[in-house]
Enzyme design. Sequence first.
Site, PDB file in Angstrom:
ATOM      1  N   GLU A 240       0.777  -0.837  -0.100  1.00 12.18           N
ATOM      2  CA  GLU A 240      -0.124   0.061   0.098  1.00 12.18           C
ATOM      3  C   GLU A 240       0.807   1.131   0.041  1.00 12.18           C
ATOM      4  O   GLU A 240       1.942   1.066   0.298  1.00 12.18           O
ATOM      5  CB  GLU A 240      -0.767   0.121   1.781  1.00 12.18           C
ATOM      6  CG  GLU A 240      -2.076  -1.788   1.464  1.00 12.18           C
ATOM      7  CD  GLU A 240      -2.594  -0.889   2.916  1.00 12.18           C
ATOM      8  OE1 GLU A 240      -2.029  -0.373   3.663  1.00 12.18           O
ATOM      9  OE2 GLU A 240      -4.010  -0.518   2.389  1.00 12.18           O
ATOM     10  N   ILE A 241       0.552   2.150  -0.669  1.00 13.29           N
ATOM     11  CA  ILE A 241       0.954   4.008  -0.526  1.00 13.29           C
ATOM     12  C   ILE A 241       0.266   4.566  -0.443  1.00 13.29           C
ATOM     13  O   ILE A 241      -0.997   4.376  -1.092  1.00 13.29           O
ATOM     14  CB  ILE A 241       1.856   3.720  -1.662  1.00 13.29           C
ATOM     15  CG1 ILE A 241       2.965   2.795  -1.663  1.00 13.29           C
ATOM     16  CG2 ILE A 241       2.662   5.770  -2.059  1.00 13.29           C
ATOM     17  CD1 ILE A 241       4.134   3.125  -3.467  1.00 13.29           C
TER      18      ILE A 241
END
Length: 339
Positions: free
Chosen positions: A236-237
């Site tokens: 995840e960013i």
Amino acid sequence: QLPWADSSPVLPPVEHIDMAANATQRQNATLLMLARNTDTDSAVRSVRELEDKFNKKFNYPWVFLNEEPFSDEFKRRISNVISGQVSFGQIPHDHWYQPESIDEPKASAAREQMVKDNIIYGGSVSYRNMCRFNSGFFYRHPLLQQYKWYWRVEPDVHFHCDIDNDPFKYMEDNNKVYGFTITMYEYHATIPTLWDTAMKFTRENPSFVHPNNAMGYISDNGGESYNLCHFWSNFEIASMDFWRGEVYSKFFDYLDDTGGFYYERWGDAPVHSLGITLFADRDQIHFFDDIGYEHNPYTHCPRGDGKWQQGKCACNPDRNFDYDGYSCMKQWDRIQPNA
Ligand code: GDP
Ligand code: MN
């Protein structure tokens, strides 16, 4: 009527010399890993790979979290392979362990049944603690308060291409909130009541639902039922401001109050995904096609024109997960503006 879119303890900083250009460009962001001391070898491998492919050029800080104190060996070996600052934090007890409010006989009966049904991690309490922590607590950790952005990294993952452009900068400049590389179906047996609970929450809080939500990606019938699509959260960013905001905070508390993290086995991936797709603008969700990423057993290998060559990617483009039968890329594609 809901506005469903129908179309669709900290070590001192390691001394290093900033490359001036990157240092001034750096975003308010950190690389983040949750890990156990037993993960040391695999954690070091992931960190080393992301440093080689990306972070040696950008020198973002790292934060490592664990419900137990990190061993000196973990800290020493991790510190040896990073280019920027590093912090090692312990998770507050109440952010991790099963709350008193959970009816343990009910929870253990549910675990036993899941073991009989052969559901992955069905009998594990620690896995449930981890999923609940990643759903609603990590961004509250003191070491993360100073940051807006995080990139979640797990032990034993792979980054297959050079990452020459800063994904955090992309997120910031393009007003994104959540970035992913792999999307797939969840096991229904792990979340039997999650959808109904989330829908109940939206009926009670209709104003929280974003008018340009991504319902067309998570439901095939205009919101009647969940198609089990979610963003695979081991990568995840994303913006912690979104998780920290009123809407997601109330959503998480509502879910948590039902005990579903323990009476079922709700994963942080579907929980994050429902939060993002219902309460954020779908245009703020970004698919990072150019990041070649592998978490066993799946790989995203860049598919866009020239991206595989440009990134000098080591992954096999023929084994890209995107259009595998188990991928939800088709549901993602159908809500894109050019679909
Ligand atoms: P999977 O990807 O769903 O198979 O789950 P993982 O075993 O990879 O766990 C997800 C993440 O949580 C990884 O970063 C693990 O290192 C971490 N993790 C899982 N269980 C625990 C735990 O009990 N304690 C800590 N500190 N980290 C954990
Ligand atoms: Mn994993």
